[in-house]
Design a protein around this motif. Structure first.
Motif, PDB file in Angstrom:
ATOM      1  N   GLN A  12       2.628   9.326  -1.182  1.00  0.00           N
ATOM      2  CA  GLN A  12       3.392   9.042   0.029  1.00  0.00           C
ATOM      3  C   GLN A  12       3.460  10.242   0.962  1.00  0.00           C
ATOM      4  N   GLU A  54      -4.138   1.089   3.052  1.00  0.00           N
ATOM      5  CA  GLU A  54      -4.666   0.523   1.815  1.00  0.00           C
ATOM      6  C   GLU A  54      -4.843  -0.985   1.904  1.00  0.00           C
ATOM      7  N   MET A  73      -4.095   6.278  -4.702  1.00  0.00           N
ATOM      8  CA  MET A  73      -3.232   5.189  -4.253  1.00  0.00           C
ATOM      9  C   MET A  73      -1.812   5.449  -4.742  1.00  0.00           C
ATOM     10  N   ARG A 115       2.302   5.354   3.100  1.00  0.00           N
ATOM     11  CA  ARG A 115       1.075   5.674   2.356  1.00  0.00           C
ATOM     12  C   ARG A 115       0.227   6.715   3.078  1.00  0.00           C
ATOM     13  N   HIS A 118      -2.204  -1.997  -2.197  1.00  0.00           N
ATOM     14  CA  HIS A 118      -1.275  -1.125  -2.913  1.00  0.00           C
ATOM     15  C   HIS A 118      -1.411  -1.349  -4.404  1.00  0.00           C
TER      16      HIS A 118
END
Length: 96
Positions: free
Chosen positions: A20, A56, A17, A52, A95
């Motif tokens: 990018q 997410e 997580m 991302r 996120h």
């Protein structure tokens, strides 16, 4: 590997997580609806993956919650009536 549709599954395996992409994914997936039965509610949702690596976030639009005997159980009329007019709407921000 392509990310799953909006709110449908976790990010691709191995994607931490917060990582990018070089360019944002700007395609949007939108939906809308309204509840039958005179409840007077309508909703809309839209999601975009952005920078991302995988989607997410997730959302749920469930205009009616009902208890039924789908699992083979016996459900009383009083319990079923207790859920009449109840819905579930939520946004889950993934996120980290």
């Amino acid at each position: 590997r392509a990310a799953p549709p909006c709110g449908q599954g976790p990010p691709p395996r191995g994607a931490a997580m917060g990582q990018q992409l070089e360019k944002p994914v700007t395609a949007k997936e939108s939906a809308c609806g309204a509840a039958d039965g005179g409840l007077g509610i309508a909703w809309a949702s839209s999601c975009m993956q952005g920078w991302r690596i995988g989607m997410e976030d997730a959302h749920i639009t469930q205009p009616f919650l009902r208890v039924d005997g789908a699992q083979g159980g016996i459900v009383s009329a009083a319990l079923t009536a207790g859920w009449r007019g109840i819905g579930l709407f939520g946004v889950f921000d993934g996120h980290g």
